[in-house]
Design a protein around this motif. Structure first.
Motif, PDB file in Angstrom:
ATOM      1  N   GLY A 172     -38.571 -41.800  -1.222  1.00  0.00           N
ATOM      2  CA  GLY A 172     -38.067 -40.358  -0.467  1.00  0.00           C
ATOM      3  C   GLY A 172     -36.418 -40.234  -0.632  1.00  0.00           C
ATOM      4  O   GLY A 172     -35.345 -41.838   0.054  1.00  0.00           O
ATOM      5  N   LYS A 173     -35.569 -39.042  -0.448  1.00  0.00           N
ATOM      6  CA  LYS A 173     -34.368 -39.210  -0.640  1.00  0.00           C
ATOM      7  C   LYS A 173     -33.522 -39.110   0.855  1.00  0.00           C
ATOM      8  O   LYS A 173     -34.741 -38.063   1.958  1.00  0.00           O
ATOM      9  N   TYR A 174     -32.552 -39.558   1.508  1.00  0.00           N
ATOM     10  CA  TYR A 174     -32.491 -39.233   2.321  1.00  0.00           C
ATOM     11  C   TYR A 174     -31.186 -39.246   2.861  1.00  0.00           C
ATOM     12  O   TYR A 174     -30.138 -39.619   1.212  1.00  0.00           O
ATOM     13  N   VAL A 175     -30.431 -39.238   3.468  1.00  0.00           N
ATOM     14  CA  VAL A 175     -28.577 -39.192   4.022  1.00  0.00           C
ATOM     15  C   VAL A 175     -28.410 -39.892   5.521  1.00  0.00           C
ATOM     16  O   VAL A 175     -29.424 -39.130   6.357  1.00  0.00           O
ATOM     17  N   GLU A 176     -26.871 -40.186   5.988  1.00  0.00           N
ATOM     18  CA  GLU A 176     -27.659 -40.765   7.627  1.00  0.00           C
ATOM     19  C   GLU A 176     -25.847 -40.075   8.074  1.00  0.00           C
ATOM     20  O   GLU A 176     -25.389 -40.229   7.218  1.00  0.00           O
ATOM     21  N   ILE A 177     -26.506 -39.653   8.767  1.00  0.00           N
ATOM     22  CA  ILE A 177     -25.486 -38.826   9.802  1.00  0.00           C
ATOM     23  C   ILE A 177     -25.937 -39.536  11.381  1.00  0.00           C
ATOM     24  O   ILE A 177     -26.776 -38.066  11.956  1.00  0.00           O
ATOM     25  N   CYS A 178     -25.018 -40.173  11.881  1.00  0.00           N
ATOM     26  CA  CYS A 178     -25.146 -40.296  13.200  1.00  0.00           C
ATOM     27  C   CYS A 178     -25.142 -39.871  14.341  1.00  0.00           C
ATOM     28  O   CYS A 178     -25.714 -39.536  15.474  1.00  0.00           O
ATOM     29  N   ASP A 179     -23.846 -38.531  14.365  1.00  0.00           N
ATOM     30  CA  ASP A 179     -24.015 -37.880  15.646  1.00  0.00           C
ATOM     31  C   ASP A 179     -24.907 -36.664  15.393  1.00  0.00           C
ATOM     32  O   ASP A 179     -25.045 -35.966  13.992  1.00  0.00           O
ATOM     33  N   ARG A 180     -25.787 -36.751  15.751  1.00  0.00           N
ATOM     34  CA  ARG A 180     -26.928 -35.348  15.715  1.00  0.00           C
ATOM     35  C   ARG A 180     -26.691 -34.174  15.464  1.00  0.00           C
ATOM     36  O   ARG A 180     -27.235 -33.462  15.607  1.00  0.00           O
ATOM     37  N   LYS A 181     -25.824 -33.832  16.676  1.00  0.00           N
ATOM     38  CA  LYS A 181     -25.478 -32.856  16.406  1.00  0.00           C
ATOM     39  C   LYS A 181     -24.953 -32.478  15.052  1.00  0.00           C
ATOM     40  O   LYS A 181     -25.256 -31.224  14.355  1.00  0.00           O
ATOM     41  N   GLU A 182     -24.429 -33.427  14.516  1.00  0.00           N
ATOM     42  CA  GLU A 182     -23.500 -33.039  13.223  1.00  0.00           C
ATOM     43  C   GLU A 182     -24.703 -33.021  12.084  1.00  0.00           C
ATOM     44  O   GLU A 182     -24.681 -32.659  11.236  1.00  0.00           O
ATOM     45  N   ALA A 183     -25.449 -33.661  12.334  1.00  0.00           N
ATOM     46  CA  ALA A 183     -26.836 -34.362  11.076  1.00  0.00           C
ATOM     47  C   ALA A 183     -27.760 -32.285  11.330  1.00  0.00           C
ATOM     48  O   ALA A 183     -28.218 -32.087  10.359  1.00  0.00           O
ATOM     49  N   ILE A 184     -27.675 -32.408  13.017  1.00  0.00           N
ATOM     50  CA  ILE A 184     -28.818 -30.283  12.729  1.00  0.00           C
ATOM     51  C   ILE A 184     -27.679 -29.362  11.955  1.00  0.00           C
ATOM     52  O   ILE A 184     -28.031 -28.482  11.239  1.00  0.00           O
ATOM     53  N   LYS A 185     -26.794 -29.526  11.895  1.00  0.00           N
ATOM     54  CA  LYS A 185     -25.534 -29.030  11.542  1.00  0.00           C
ATOM     55  C   LYS A 185     -25.433 -28.720   9.662  1.00  0.00           C
ATOM     56  O   LYS A 185     -25.717 -28.111   9.225  1.00  0.00           O
ATOM     57  N   TYR A 186     -25.554 -29.887   9.525  1.00  0.00           N
ATOM     58  CA  TYR A 186     -26.167 -30.944   7.541  1.00  0.00           C
ATOM     59  C   TYR A 186     -27.426 -29.909   7.623  1.00  0.00           C
ATOM     60  O   TYR A 186     -27.473 -28.919   6.961  1.00  0.00           O
ATOM     61  N   ALA A 187     -28.319 -29.842   8.454  1.00  0.00           N
ATOM     62  CA  ALA A 187     -29.621 -29.311   7.567  1.00  0.00           C
ATOM     63  C   ALA A 187     -29.505 -27.729   7.630  1.00  0.00           C
ATOM     64  O   ALA A 187     -30.209 -27.183   6.471  1.00  0.00           O
ATOM     65  N   ILE A 188     -29.105 -27.545   8.094  1.00  0.00           N
ATOM     66  CA  ILE A 188     -28.700 -26.036   8.863  1.00  0.00           C
ATOM     67  C   ILE A 188     -27.699 -25.004   8.059  1.00  0.00           C
ATOM     68  O   ILE A 188     -28.546 -24.482   7.005  1.00  0.00           O
ATOM     69  N   GLU A 189     -27.329 -26.121   7.360  1.00  0.00           N
ATOM     70  CA  GLU A 189     -26.083 -24.898   6.515  1.00  0.00           C
ATOM     71  C   GLU A 189     -26.625 -25.905   5.153  1.00  0.00           C
ATOM     72  O   GLU A 189     -25.786 -24.932   4.712  1.00  0.00           O
TER      73      GLU A 189
END
Length: 488
Positions: free
Chosen positions: A427-444
């Protein structure tokens, strides 16, 4: 109230004093004892109430209810019962004037589906004029009042307090989640359930402070069907017959099986940008078509359960269909509209079993990509992190590893554990510790046809960091992200 009145449905022995004394309050928390209280000594996982007899005597308690021998002052009444938890349940019912007798009580037990089904039932019954109270994992609802929940099934005293408030608020029925722990610890003892429901059984809640083994877990689930008038069961579940082995109620079944009294046929998935649902035909005890805005086979089970219950309330078919179409549960496959191109949802899946069930369901809709964003709680089993990492790595096209409730652990250490599980897969993955930034990455980075799921937080509106609960609601974070992206 006279002590004997509180004890009227129990077998008991007066060890010293008198059961004819007047009692001011019924208490099972030594910190809340006041002059004239009756204190029930409960043995908890950490603390034993029998150790506080001297302390509650000094605070003015008039009586203690015990199952062990205690050293009590001579002027204190001591009542011995075989089981103080059972006694607390029946005494609480008496203390609040047996409010359950004035309500139709619907109890739901099972490993999965309890929360969603309670809200579906409430939604349908509310729509036809019933006033419905609710007690569950997320909250208790009494009229317009919403009380956040500490346990799926509260302590018996709290249940009867809520029942009394519901009667006062004009409720005529209540739908409640009944956990195996609640049944095992007698929190629901003595409640006259009108309807009991069995959703399914999976291997969960087995451990030192829960159930000793799977047989005990099954046995405890079955207790509900010895204290209800009608038992409604998922006939497709392989443990259905075990759970109902000692049932004393009239039994009805639902499911996909030909044997089911109420069954789903011609099931098909409904999918369009920003929307996932499921449609099917109801056959057997009722016959009609239904569509619900919550995806997956388990949504068919949940809605069938609600239909089976509402049939006993004489709810018209049109009202059932309309209510099911709008029934929503906060944090349970809760779709949030952010784009015409892809689908975004929030779900409480916070262990490997629930995450696997969720992702498997979503894959059935053949998304362009299935994107799973999640973290794991701190000060909890590392195995859960490895397992969830492995599940997401196996089933999602992209995993975004982030922070959940780190508690007293370092968020990066938890992320590293999740990566240990995910690295067992391709599986491919990225790690973004800050949850808001992670959500931003998902939407963007959302692509046309994607299904994106934010897993683990669900209905929670906080993040637990080093003992402090900081406000954090994913719905708010999503709106903030959308505003930031719009301003770019």
């Amino acid at each position: 109230m006279q002590l004997s009145k509180l004890l009227e449905r129990l077998e008991y022995e007066v060890v010293q004093g008198s059961d004819q004394i007047e009692i001011s309050t019924l208490i099972n928390d030594s910190r809340k004892v006041e002059n004239g209280s009756a204190f029930v000594c409960i043995k908890g996982a950490v603390v034993d109430g029998h150790e506080f007899v001297q302390q509650v005597a000094e605070k003015g308690a008039s009586a203690v209810i015990v199952e062990d021998e205690v050293d009590a002052p001579k002027d204190m009444t001591v009542i011995r019962v075989p089981d103080t938890r059972y006694a607390l349940a029946l005494m609480s019912a008496a203390y609040f004037g047996y409010p359950a007798d004035k309500l139709k009580v619907i109890g739901i037990t099972g490993t999965k589906g309890k929360t969603t089904t309670t809200y579906m039932i409430k939604s349908i019954l509310d729509a036809v004029g019933h006033k419905v109270g609710l007690i569950g994992t997320i909250e208790a609802i009494i009229g317009d009042k919403h009380i956040p929940a500490a346990n799926t099934t509260p302590e018996s005293y709290t249940i009867h307090k809520y029942f009394a408030e519901m009667v006062e608020a004009g409720c005529d029925c209540v739908v409640m989640e009944v956990s195996s722990q609640g049944l095992m610890l007698h929190r629901t003892a003595g409640i006259p359930f009108t309807i009991g429901i069995f959703t399914n059984l999976g291997k969960d809640h087995i451990g030192p402070n829960e159930h000793k083994d799977f047989d005990d877990y099954k046995r405890c689930k079955g207790l509900l069907f010895k204290q209800c008038e009608i038992g409604i069961a998922n006939v497709d579940d392989k443990y259905f017959e075990d759970v109902f082995a000692g049932a004393t109620c009239k039994t009805e079944t639902f499911g996909f099986s030909e044997k089911a009294d109420l069954r789903a046929t011609d099931t098909h998935l409904v999918s369009r940008p920003g929307y996932l649902g499921v449609a099917y035909k109801v056959e057997g005890l009722m016959n009609f078509d239904v569509e619900i805005d919550i995806p997956g086979t388990f949504s068919v089970y949940n809605s069938l359960t609600a239909i089976a219950v509402c049939r006993h309330f004489g709810v018209p078919i049109d009202a059932i269909k309309k209510a099911l179409k709008v029934a929503k549960v906060k944090g349970r496959i809760e779709m949030i509209k952010v784009s015409d191109d892809f689908t975004l949802m929030i779900d409480y899946a916070h262990n490997a079993m629930s995450l696997e069930s969720l992702l498997t369901t979503l894959k059935e809709y053949n998304p362009k990509r299935l994107v799973c964003l999640f973290g794991c709680g701190g000060n909890r089993s590392k195995d859960r992190r490895y397992e969830m990492g492995e599940v997401s790595g196996r089933l999602a096209d992209l995993t975004i590893i982030t922070s959940d409730n780190p508690r007293f652990e370092e968020p990066q250490a938890i992320i590293d554990d999740i990566k240990t599980g995910i690295q067992k897969t391709d599986g491919k993955y990225v790690e973004i510790c800050d949850r808001k930034e992670a959500i931003k990455y998902a939407i963007e980075h959302g692509q046309t046809g994607d299904v994106i799921v934010l897993a683990g937080k669900g209905h929670e509106d906080y993040q637990d960091i080093k003992g402090v609960k900081h406000p954090m609601d994913e719905r708010v974070l999503i709106q903030e992200v959308l505003e930031e992206l719009k301003a770019k």
